[in-house]
Each structure stands twice: as structure tokens, then as C-alpha cells.
Design an enzyme around this catalytic site. Sequence first.
Site, PDB file in Angstrom:
ATOM      1  N   TRP A 160       0.806  -1.217   0.000  1.00  0.00           N
ATOM      2  CA  TRP A 160       0.000   0.000   0.000  1.00  0.00           C
ATOM      3  C   TRP A 160       0.836   1.262   0.000  1.00  0.00           C
ATOM      4  CZ3 TRP A 160       1.676   2.536   4.181  1.00  0.00           C
ATOM      5  CH2 TRP A 160       2.119   1.783   5.264  1.00  0.00           C
ATOM      6  N   ASN A 161       2.138   1.193   0.334  1.00  0.00           N
ATOM      7  CA  ASN A 161       2.876   2.451   0.540  1.00  0.00           C
ATOM      8  C   ASN A 161       3.221   3.169  -0.762  1.00  0.00           C
ATOM      9  OD1 ASN A 161       4.790   0.487  -0.079  1.00  0.00           O
ATOM     10  ND2 ASN A 161       6.358   1.353   1.240  1.00  0.00           N
ATOM     11  N   ARG A 169       6.935  -1.567 -11.164  1.00  0.00           N
ATOM     12  CA  ARG A 169       8.292  -2.104 -11.055  1.00  0.00           C
ATOM     13  C   ARG A 169       8.293  -3.630 -11.263  1.00  0.00           C
ATOM     14  NH1 ARG A 169      11.554   0.255  -6.112  1.00  0.00           N
ATOM     15  NH2 ARG A 169      11.002  -1.419  -4.739  1.00  0.00           N
ATOM     16  N   LYS A 184      -2.055  -8.865  -7.264  1.00  0.00           N
ATOM     17  CA  LYS A 184      -2.873  -8.748  -6.057  1.00  0.00           C
ATOM     18  C   LYS A 184      -2.400  -7.471  -5.331  1.00  0.00           C
ATOM     19  CE  LYS A 184      -4.682  -9.413  -1.916  1.00  0.00           C
ATOM     20  NZ  LYS A 184      -4.313  -8.059  -1.426  1.00  0.00           N
ATOM     21  N   PRO A 185      -3.143  -6.361  -5.493  1.00  0.00           N
ATOM     22  CA  PRO A 185      -2.742  -5.137  -4.784  1.00  0.00           C
ATOM     23  C   PRO A 185      -3.135  -5.202  -3.312  1.00  0.00           C
ATOM     24  CG  PRO A 185      -4.713  -4.714  -6.105  1.00  0.00           C
ATOM     25  CD  PRO A 185      -4.348  -6.171  -6.316  1.00  0.00           C
ATOM     26  N   SER A 239       6.391  -6.889   4.071  1.00  0.00           N
ATOM     27  CA  SER A 239       7.187  -7.107   5.288  1.00  0.00           C
ATOM     28  C   SER A 239       7.945  -8.437   5.241  1.00  0.00           C
ATOM     29  CB  SER A 239       6.268  -7.097   6.510  1.00  0.00           C
ATOM     30  OG  SER A 239       5.529  -8.295   6.548  1.00  0.00           O
ATOM     31  N   GLU A 260      11.163  -8.341  -2.028  1.00  0.00           N
ATOM     32  CA  GLU A 260      11.613  -6.993  -1.658  1.00  0.00           C
ATOM     33  C   GLU A 260      10.969  -6.713  -0.305  1.00  0.00           C
ATOM     34  OE1 GLU A 260      12.050  -3.740  -0.781  1.00  0.00           O
ATOM     35  OE2 GLU A 260      10.776  -2.924  -2.373  1.00  0.00           O
ATOM     36  N   LEU A 261      11.752  -6.936   0.756  1.00  0.00           N
ATOM     37  CA  LEU A 261      11.163  -6.998   2.103  1.00  0.00           C
ATOM     38  C   LEU A 261      11.556  -5.791   2.960  1.00  0.00           C
ATOM     39  CD1 LEU A 261      11.716 -10.846   2.568  1.00  0.00           C
ATOM     40  CD2 LEU A 261       9.765  -9.657   1.563  1.00  0.00           C
ATOM     41  N   CYS A 294      10.308   1.244   2.802  1.00  0.00           N
ATOM     42  CA  CYS A 294      11.321   0.302   3.276  1.00  0.00           C
ATOM     43  C   CYS A 294      12.721   0.883   3.140  1.00  0.00           C
ATOM     44  CB  CYS A 294      11.201  -1.029   2.544  1.00  0.00           C
ATOM     45  SG  CYS A 294      11.360  -0.846   0.787  1.00  0.00           S
ATOM     46  N   GLU A 391      11.598  -1.823  12.088  1.00  0.00           N
ATOM     47  CA  GLU A 391      11.319  -0.888  10.993  1.00  0.00           C
ATOM     48  C   GLU A 391      10.186   0.033  11.462  1.00  0.00           C
ATOM     49  OE1 GLU A 391       9.907  -2.753   7.362  1.00  0.00           O
ATOM     50  OE2 GLU A 391      10.921  -1.212   6.200  1.00  0.00           O
ATOM     51  N   SER A 451      16.365   5.507  -5.022  1.00  0.00           N
ATOM     52  CA  SER A 451      15.374   4.896  -5.913  1.00  0.00           C
ATOM     53  C   SER A 451      15.474   5.477  -7.331  1.00  0.00           C
ATOM     54  CB  SER A 451      13.977   5.145  -5.357  1.00  0.00           C
ATOM     55  OG  SER A 451      13.970   4.759  -3.995  1.00  0.00           O
TER      56      SER A 451
HETATM   57  C1  SIN Z   1       9.405   0.645  -0.781  1.00  0.00           C
HETATM   58  O1  SIN Z   1       9.270   1.352   0.192  1.00  0.00           O
HETATM   59  O2  SIN Z   1       8.992  -0.515  -0.788  1.00  0.00           O
HETATM   60  C2  SIN Z   1      10.091   1.126  -2.046  1.00  0.00           C
HETATM   61  C3  SIN Z   1      10.515   2.515  -2.050  1.00  0.00           C
HETATM   62  C4  SIN Z   1      11.149   2.966  -3.331  1.00  0.00           C
HETATM   63  O3  SIN Z   1      11.070   2.308  -4.376  1.00  0.00           O
HETATM   64  O4  SIN Z   1      11.773   4.014  -3.312  1.00  0.00           O
END
Ligand code: SIN
Length: 487
Positions: A160-161, A169, A184-185, A239, A260-261, A294, A391, A451
Site C-alpha cells: 500500500w505504501n 516495477r 494482487k494489490p 514485510s 523486496e522486504l 522500506c 522498521e 530509488s
Molecule cells: C518501498 O518502500 O517498498 C520502495 C521505495 C522505493 O522504491 O523508493
Amino acid sequence: MTAADEKRVVDAVPKGLFIGGKWRDSAVGATLGVEDPSTEQSLCAVADGTAEDAVAALDAACDAAEAWAATPPRDRGEILRRTYELMNARIDDLALLMTLEMGKPLAESRAEIAYASDFIRWFSEQAVRIDGRYSMNPSGAGRLLTMKQPIGPCLLITPWNFPTAMGTRKIGPALAAGCTVVVKPAQQTPLSMLALAELLTEAGLPGGVLNVITSSSASRVTEPLFDDARLRKMSFTGSTPVGKKLMAMASKRLIKCSMELGGNAPFVVFADADIEHAVDQAVIAKMRNGGESCVAANRFHVHESVAEEFSARLAERLAAMPVGRGTDDGVLVGPLIDATQRDKVAELVDDAVGKGAGVLTGGKKVGDRGHFFAPTVLSGIAPGTELLREEIFGPVAAVATFATDDEAIAAANNTEYGLVGYVFTKDIGRAFRVTEALEVGMLGLNRGLVSNAAAPFGGIKESGFGREGGPEGIEEYLATKYVALDL
Ligand code: SIN
């Protein structure tokens, strides 16, 4: 933005499941509510997918797989390129939609749409650069040939972030490679993905190549797919604990995974750093996306001789950031995604303060409606404080001090995570010594933002594996076939 604009962008999004190029209701007619985290009011409801729907989506992805893999790479690339252009042409509406469902300020949502579209553009260009190798057998007898082929139908699970960018991506490289996908969003932010599915269709994507299953239960719609021999790849952003559960499911059939955790990024400032620049970059590394990232700087390790100055300046900058609904003019910090996340941030701050940390600014919830938390700077963080380990995923900067380079490196590496680190120094020798020593997949050297669609994003240790973006990104969706030739 007017209430009419808000209603228009929400009404414009199809609310169904997107399967085989068609919008449809959930098999049992159930719906899932979507809420504005600034007001805690309902925005709309979308279809609540079932296991049966998920299998139908995989059926559609499998039906479309052969034709999509055979579609000329140039044509695949051009569909992606048109999508990039459509995303930018519609950036205002897409950004408003994202702000409504996720909360981030409009300027940040616009930045995310630009970032998200950049993945689509990058992979539109990579579609025509899939190649193999031809070489002589070292013995001289025969030849070695390798070719890269689409790995097959993929399950893409997005958070969701960054509701659009974490989708593009994965979708960009998968489609460029010739794979079909089921997306699956996150249940909190389905609208941005549904809007993206519409744009891809408008850009000419054939039915079944991309399918979207919204659901209130991730396990309900993903478990049946892990049991299905037709699924070949899973990519997840989220997560570490959830990633471990997904990997356990994927291991039953050895499905290839990209993970990508979580992160726990150290932001290390040496005594010789340009402090003003370090503070500017700290604001970006900490406050981008309100800290809900993250790659957000999680822990500030600052040399004891400059820690007071750095902390005071950072506190001044964060204290000046207006908090509010992301649609309002001038707002720089939106709400956290939900009450659970806001309460977790509050608990981490309370733990630090209980262990002796000083509150230079913030430190508390804001308002009685919406999930707001004040931008916070804590100083004098004691070893053993939870937020050095956990985190945070919120607007809290925790400053600890160090005396020597070895101490800084040991503190930075003292975590099971290994996603990103940030290092500030003007000494080139120190810069490279520390860069080599930090256990991370990415590093910002005198920079608070790493990024970039053209760069390989990803971690080591419990931050996961696989890379997204850059030339590496498409490799995750390709299988190498080696052919032994006898001439
Ligand atoms: C993320 O927080 O999962 C990715 C952040 C980013 O791509 O800059």
C-alpha cells in the site's frame, strides 16, 4: 482540489476484478471497503475476490501466455511506452486518486506517478534488449548457445505504501519479458492498480496479459495459486514476516521468488560531513512518503562531535513540515495508513522515551480524526531501544551517536535487515571503506535517495533477494535455456 474532483476520480475507476480483459464482480458478489486514511471515511467499495476468482485470473493469464510470449518485443515495448505516456497525461487524476486512498500529499503522489511511469518507460526499452550467447565450447568440440525465455505466468503482490510504483516495477519487466501476470494489490489501496489496469488496456494490452484480483484476504487468493502447477513466478514487496510465509508456500512447488522486504536503514554521518547537506538529505531519506518506505532512514548514527548540531537542525526542519490531509495546500506530511500503523509508531516512540531519549520535536499523535503522527526527532537513543531494531514506517528520526568508524560500521550492521544504508563524509577513502563494509544491497553516498528505475533495487540478509529496476530487473522474469550444439 474540490470534493467534486475527488468524487469524479473515484467514480471513474472500475470497481470489479479485472480478468481476461473484462471487469467482473467477485464470484460471491462480496465487496471490500476503501477508506481515506485522513478522514477515516469510506471512499467506495471494490470487489472482494475469492479463491475461485484467483484461479479464474490464473486461467486467463495462462490462456494469454503463448500469444503474449510470441508478440514481437518491439510491440510489447510500444504498448508499455504508450502506457508511460498515458500515465503522464493523466498524472493529476492518478495522483489525486492515490492521495485519497493512501494519504500522501498530492506532490508526493505526483512524484510517485512519475517514478512509476519511469519503470514502464525503462522496461519498454528493455523489451528489445533480451539476448543470449553463442560461444565455442572450451574443448573446441561444438558450441554453447543460451537463450532467454519468459518464465511464465507470474503472481505479483504489491504493497500500500507505493500503490502504483511497486506495481509498475513488477508489471513493467514481466510484460516486457513476455510473461502474463495476476496482480494482487494491497487491500488498503486497490484503486491505483485498477486505474493502471485501465490505462494498460487503453494502451493496447491484450486481454488476459494482466489480471487484477482485489481481496480482503491475501491468503485466500494467493494460496490456491501456489498450489497450481501453472504458476511459475512470484514477486512480493512487503514485510519480512509475510515474505517468509509466502516463501514457505512457494517452496512447495519451487516457484521462483523475488522478495523486496523490510529495511532498517542506517543513516551514518561522520564528523567531516557537510552537515547542512546531510540534514537536507536526511529530510528526504526520512520524510519521503511520511517515512512509510522500506528505504526510509530508520536510525541516524551521527558522530558525537556533530550529533547535537545535526539533531537540532533536523528537528527544526521536521517541526516546520505541515501535517494534514494530502489534498490540502501546503501539506507536506499526510496520515499513516491506518490506526494500527500509527499506534505502532507511538509505541516505538514511548519505548525510546522510556529508555531515556529526548524529544526534540513531535513525539505524539495529531488530531482526533485521521491517522496522523507528528514529525519527530529523538536524541540520545540508548542501545537496546526498540526503534534501533524495528522498521518504524513513520515520521520518526532517532539519533544515536558513535565515536569511531569501527563503532559506526558495527552499529549500522547490527540488524538482520540489509536493504539500504546512507553514508555522509567528504573523505573519499572513508567513503569507500564504509561502503564496502556495510551489509546492504544499496547505498546512498552523500545522498538520501537511491530509488531510480534504471538501478537495481533490492536487499540482502532478511531484506530479501532479487532486483527490481535496471538491466537486472527483467532477468527476474526470464529463464535461461542452454543448448549444447554439435556442428
Ligand atoms: C518501498 O518502500 O517498498 C520502495 C521505495 C522505493 O522504491 O523508493
